[in-house]
Design a protein around this motif. Structure first.
Motif, mmCIF file in Angstrom:
data_model
loop_
_atom_site.group_PDB
_atom_site.id
_atom_site.type_symbol
_atom_site.label_atom_id
_atom_site.label_comp_id
_atom_site.label_asym_id
_atom_site.label_seq_id
_atom_site.Cartn_x
_atom_site.Cartn_y
_atom_site.Cartn_z
ATOM 1 N N ALA A 601 0.863 -1.183 0.000
ATOM 2 C CA ALA A 601 0.000 0.000 0.000
ATOM 3 C C ALA A 601 0.898 1.231 0.000
ATOM 4 O O ALA A 601 2.090 1.161 0.331
ATOM 5 C CB ALA A 601 -0.931 0.010 1.199
ATOM 6 N N GLU A 602 0.301 2.359 -0.355
ATOM 7 C CA GLU A 602 1.106 3.578 -0.485
ATOM 8 C C GLU A 602 0.236 4.794 -0.194
ATOM 9 O O GLU A 602 -0.945 4.831 -0.557
ATOM 10 C CB GLU A 602 1.669 3.668 -1.908
ATOM 11 C CG GLU A 602 2.508 4.889 -2.192
ATOM 12 C CD GLU A 602 2.983 4.909 -3.640
ATOM 13 O OE1 GLU A 602 2.927 5.994 -4.269
ATOM 14 O OE2 GLU A 602 3.400 3.848 -4.147
ATOM 15 N N ILE A 603 0.816 5.761 0.478
ATOM 16 C CA ILE A 603 0.139 7.034 0.695
ATOM 17 C C ILE A 603 1.173 8.144 0.613
ATOM 18 O O ILE A 603 2.269 8.041 1.167
ATOM 19 C CB ILE A 603 -0.606 7.061 2.053
ATOM 20 C CG1 ILE A 603 -1.360 8.378 2.222
ATOM 21 C CG2 ILE A 603 0.328 6.830 3.208
ATOM 22 C CD1 ILE A 603 -2.309 8.383 3.408
ATOM 23 N N SER A 604 0.858 9.182 -0.113
ATOM 24 C CA SER A 604 1.737 10.343 -0.242
ATOM 25 C C SER A 604 0.883 11.589 -0.154
ATOM 26 O O SER A 604 -0.343 11.535 -0.311
ATOM 27 C CB SER A 604 2.511 10.317 -1.562
ATOM 28 O OG SER A 604 1.617 10.310 -2.664
ATOM 29 N N GLY A 605 1.523 12.723 0.098
ATOM 30 C CA GLY A 605 0.724 13.929 0.237
ATOM 31 C C GLY A 605 1.534 15.193 0.333
ATOM 32 O O GLY A 605 2.768 15.178 0.469
ATOM 33 N N VAL A 606 0.811 16.299 0.279
ATOM 34 C CA VAL A 606 1.379 17.633 0.448
ATOM 35 C C VAL A 606 0.487 18.390 1.427
ATOM 36 O O VAL A 606 -0.741 18.279 1.375
ATOM 37 C CB VAL A 606 1.486 18.379 -0.898
ATOM 38 C CG1 VAL A 606 0.123 18.465 -1.596
ATOM 39 C CG2 VAL A 606 2.065 19.770 -0.701
#
Length: 738
Positions: A601-606
């Motif tokens: 799974a993956e989560i990225s953000g700003v």
């Protein structure tokens, strides 16, 4: 000889009298120019001398001066306010000194009398840290800590029908976030969550929020972030009574007591409250209510000696929940005993020792979907946890080294009886579990003083952490044991400095973090196997990622007619890759979640936040924005991927007014039926407004408190299981302090 003795005595008497005549005691109190709140910890000293003191919790000071004259000046200095100098002649007529808040904190300010105790976050790797101080939430009408935390653009509050409130940070799940009280773990050993509705904000000094998965000191529990609730040691009252009224027949009242015995600070508070809501669509003549009630006790004592601090506290919460529509009721008792010491041991300095015991008892009874069927669930949980921590820091001219050992010794008694009407089947689960978790941590910080005027400080940090977990389980006479051990490495670089009226701070972190399956998640796996479901062997999840942050602040005062007094800007980028991510799903009518591992799974953000300050900082405008890319919505259920906040805060002559606007994106989750099939469920995005108004009035030694709040001003018509979610709500709080 006698005459000589008499003459000497007379001269000594005259000398003492002259000295006494040249002594003067100056007293007063120091307050914020805009909010009129008392300011503790202000340095008050005679200019160009070593004579000084600091203000107490009430903002008051007393300073003895020798040989005073009209041109003598007193200096008032605090890290968050402009330096103020006042001549002695003016001080004779001033009862209150007002300080102007700063945009950029004073650099390298030394507090002569005492310094603010640090909770330990400064020992961790540099990260995205937000400090929410009491002046921003005290007496503002926020119902509890979760109610205030939701104003941050990176935090999402999850509220259950029972009233339990948990939070996620940066799109994470509640069991990924560690909640601390004065550095003591509050999360239960059962499910690694904590109900933030239990936390009253009135006696809290500040909330420290660490965002991201790169924390090292706080261990595997802080997989996505940490919230440390720092209570006040010194209070500005002896007795306080407070009463709140609100929508849904809600209300609570509280009594708090405090007394300062020199270096000993005992305090006690009691709070009792409840609410009653009616379900929509009730049968004629049959009222169906959702009733919540709560009772809270908090007792603490703090002892300062030399540069050391010894603290002891006891917290107890009793919660009751009665759902008349589904004939469900819950009784919950939560207790925490804690002891903490920070300071020196013999000739060795910078020690931090903690010991705590956490007890949880919960009984739940739940009926099936029909109103007339027999009870189909009876659940009893008894969770015990003992936690111990030993920290030591070594300081050198250009480096710091930090070592820590952490031990968790936990146990669980879990008993369930379930009846499934469709299958006419009754299942009984009774299991005992124990966990022993050892954590070892080492951090090295290397400080580099650069010759550059723009980047004077550049640090490099390294961290290694090893965790060893042993789980023992007993069910139906069978015993099993599972062992895990993981070692993680982290790297961080940090730069900061100030030039003219511009301050800046930036960092880059990279590393791994580990999270072990909770006792609840392992019980879930047992339930699935007992119902002839697929066999699930849960494994620890591992997060690998980076975190990049930049924080800027500028002071524009002094320019020709500036439109603003100052500004602040922060920008954060992060990306996390998960291996064996633990995923939850629920079956309608079945209260226990099912868990399995998602391989990847993956989560990225700003995230970004901007603040503007106008009219001598009487008016503050803030904009917050967060945007996340989530690869698997089932692994992060009911998390929105976008949030926008806008705040306007006005502080003038003791009045405080705040408008909070927010937009939250669509929330998507997965529901699992009895046959194991998944279906998608979504909650629509929404926009709304909150209003807060506060005013304090002082009459001699009495302080009267009044605040009013309106939540969800736009009054959206959205319901879940017959209860309104986004309807307009009103709250009025009144209180008095002595």
């Amino acid at each position: 000889m006698t005459r000589l003795f008499n003459l000497s005595s007379l001269l000594l008497y005259v000398y003492v009298g002259v000295c006494a005549a040249q002594q003067l005691t100056i007293t007063g109190d120091v307050r914020d120019k805009n909010s009129h709140q008392e300011i503790a910890g202000v340095n008050v000293f005679v200019k160009n001398s070593q004579v000084g003191t600091t203000t107490d919790a009430n903002g008051k000071f007393s300073l003895k001066m020798t040989e005073p004259h009209a041109e003598t000046a007193l200096v008032f200095r605090h890290i968050a306010y402009d330096v103020c100098e006042i001549k002695l002649d003016s001080l004779r007529t001033l009862k209150t000194i007002y300080l102007q808040p700063r945009v950029i904190p004073l650099q390298n300010l030394q507090i002569e009398a005492r310094r603010e105790e640090l909770s330990g976050i400064d020992r961790d790797l540099p990260q995205a840290i937000t400090i929410m101080r009491s002046e921003n939430f005290r007496n503002r009408g926020f119902v509890d800590a979760a109610d205030y935390l939701t104003t941050d653009q990176s935090i999402q509050v999850e509220e259950q029908i029972s009233g339990k409130k948990t939070i996620g940070i940066r799109g994470s799940n509640p069991d990924d976030v560690l909640i601390l009280y004065n550095g003591i773990k509050m999360n239960t050993a059962f499910d690694n969550t904590f109900d933030l509705s239990l936390v009253d904000l009135e006696d809290i000094e500040r909330l420290e929020i660490i965002r991201g998965s790169q924390t090292s000191i706080f261990g595997a529990g802080g997989f996505a972030g940490v919230v440390n609730i720092v209570p006040k040691i010194e209070r500005d009252y002896m007795v306080r009574f407070q009463q709140r009224f609100g929508t849904y027949n809600s209300g609570n009242w509280g009594l708090a007591l405090y007394k300062n015995f020199n270096n000993i600070h005992p305090a006690y508070s009691y709070r009792k409250g409840g609410s009653s809501r009616e379900f929509s669509g009730s049968f004629p003549g049959q009222q169906q209510l959702l009733i919540n009630d709560s009772e809270h006790h908090t007792a603490s004592i703090d002892y300062r000696f030399n540069a050391n601090l010894l603290s002891a506290s006891y917290i107890r919460s009793n919660l009751g929940y009665d759902n008349q529509r589904y004939r469900e009721n819950i009784e919950n008792v939560n207790q925490l005993y804690s002891l903490k010491y920070s300071g020196d041991i013999y000739r060795f300095s910078d020690f931090n020792l903690t010991a705590s015991r956490h007890l949880l008892e919960e009984d739940q009874h739940l009926n099936a979907g029909s109103f007339f069927q027999d009870e189909f669930l009876s659940e009893n949980i008894e969770s015990r946890s003992n936690d111990y921590t030993v920290d030591k820091k070594w300081r050198f001219s250009s480096s710091e080294f930090f070592l820590s050992y952490q031990l968790e010794d936990a146990s669980l008694n879990f008993h369930d009886q379930l009846y499934f009407p469709e299958e006419d089947e009754t299942l009984t689960y009774k299991e005992q579990m124990s966990r022993r978790h050892h954590g070892f941590l080492a951090i090295a910080k290397i400080f580099n003083q650069l010759d550059s005027l723009f980047i004077p400080v550049f640090d490099v940090d390294f961290c290694v952490r090893s965790d060893y977990v042993t789980d023992s389980r007993s069910m139906d006479g069978l015993s099993t044991e599972k062992e895990w051990d993981q070692t993680t490495l982290k790297f961080s670089s940090n730069l900061e400095g100030q030039r003219d009226k511009l301050a800046y701070h930036g960092y880059l972190n990279y590393g791994k973090n580990i999270k072990f399956p909770t006792m609840l998640q392992q019980v879930s796996a047992t339930v699935r196997r007992s119902r002839n479901d697929e066999t699930v062997q849960l494994e620890p999840e591992i997060s690998t990622g980076y975190d990049l942050g930049l924080e800027l602040s500028g002071d524009t005062r002094g320019a020709s007619n500036p439109p603003i007094d100052g500004w602040q800007l922060s920008l954060y980028l992060f990306k996390n890759y998960y291996t064996n991510k633990l995923r939850s799903s629920y079956t309608p009518g079945f209260p226990l979640a099912f868990y399995d591992n998602v391989l990847v799974a993956e989560i990225s953000g700003v995230e970004t936040k901007t603040g503007l300050f106008l009219v001598d900082k009487k008016l503050a405008l803030e904009l917050g924005f967060s945007k996340y890319a989530i690869s698997d919505k089932a692994a992060f259920p009911f998390k929105y991927d976008i949030k926008f906040t806008a705040d306007a805060k006005i502080n003038h002559e003791g009045y405080n007014f705040q408008i909070h606007a927010f937009h939250e994106g669509e929330q998507v989750g997965w529901i699992r039926d009895f046959r194991g099939r998944f279906s998608e469920v979504s909650l629509p995005s929404h926009f709304n407004l909150d209003l807060h108004l506060k005013k304090n009035v002082e009459i001699k030694k009495l302080k009267f408190l009044l605040n009013a709040s309106i939540r969800n001003l736009l009054n959206e018509d959205v319901e879940l299981v017959g209860l309104a979610l986004r309807d307009r709500r009103y709250y009025l709080t009144m209180g008095v302090e002595y």
